[in-house]
Design an enzyme around this catalytic site. Sequence first.
Site, PDB file in Angstrom:
ATOM      1  N   SER A   1      65.461  48.359  41.168  1.00  0.00           N
ATOM      2  CA  SER A   1      65.442  47.500  42.353  1.00  0.00           C
ATOM      3  C   SER A   1      64.509  46.319  42.213  1.00  0.00           C
ATOM      4  O   SER A   1      64.628  45.343  42.943  1.00  0.00           O
ATOM      5  CB  SER A   1      65.031  48.310  43.590  1.00  0.00           C
ATOM      6  OG  SER A   1      63.731  48.837  43.425  1.00  0.00           O
ATOM      7  N   CYS A   2      63.555  46.393  41.293  1.00  0.00           N
ATOM      8  CA  CYS A   2      62.569  45.321  41.182  1.00  0.00           C
ATOM      9  C   CYS A   2      62.136  45.164  39.745  1.00  0.00           C
ATOM     10  O   CYS A   2      61.652  46.109  39.133  1.00  0.00           O
ATOM     11  CB  CYS A   2      61.358  45.608  42.062  1.00  0.00           C
ATOM     12  SG  CYS A   2      60.086  44.333  41.963  1.00  0.00           S
ATOM     13  N   GLY A   3      62.286  43.966  39.206  1.00  0.00           N
ATOM     14  CA  GLY A   3      61.906  43.724  37.822  1.00  0.00           C
ATOM     15  C   GLY A   3      60.481  43.279  37.647  1.00  0.00           C
ATOM     16  O   GLY A   3      59.910  43.445  36.576  1.00  0.00           O
TER      17      GLY A   3
END
Length: 276
Positions: free
Chosen positions: A117-119
């Site tokens: 969901s988040c890099g």
Amino acid sequence: MGYATAHRRVRHLSADQVITRPETLAVEEPLEIRVNGTPVTVTMRTPGSDFELVQGFLLAEGVVAHREDVLTVSYCGRRVEGNATGASTYNVLDVALAPGVKPPDVDVTRTFYTTSSCGVCGKASLQAVSQVSRFAPGGDPATVAADTLKAMPDQLRRAQKVFARTGGLHAAALFGVDGAMLAVREDIGRHNAVDKVIGWAFERDRIPLGASVLLVSGRASFELTQKALMAGIPVLAAVSAPSSLAVSLADASGITLVAFLRGDSMNVYTRADRIT
């Protein structure tokens, strides 16, 4: 390599019945990224287009800029239980950089792993979040017709084959300003989907991506705006909302940011002069 979907029997409850039926799931698996043999990060992704994902990731990190910066990309053999041969599990990739290309500093790139969901959530410092682009999309003279933009979400939806079966993937697509779809990729992580389409362009030596539109199926975050900047993309469009930091970055870098691109309407937050 690998499969984008898996199957499982589930119990389905509705108002008038309870049945057991097969369900198609989007696959989520870890991918360890190595550069010159050194582990850099682990990202949670949907298998498929892994070479594109890794090269797009390295471009977004400012490690590479052109196709000649990469010598080879290959899966690594890895000994796992039940696999004593050391055959590849297709979950570890190594990128060999060309001589003179500086590898990433693993002390500041990622602390442990990148979620689907988040890099940027795994970044080890605030300074490591922002990258300096070698390209300047603000100077791109390209324009795109509003009607052309309005047609893009429907094209993207029709191309989301795995989402249609699972309901569980994000998508990103590259378009020419004439409305022609150049590439579309799906992934359980929105940042991975963007890395994959940028990697597609990187492999074809099409960086910077001038006169192009990057369309994402969800919101426009700071991270996705930064990836567009690093690839030299002048127009970023999203079907959902932008964040305040995404708008600020687009404004500072001269990217046209379009959001709430739905039906016959859209909001243009920055560089509205490109929309005709």
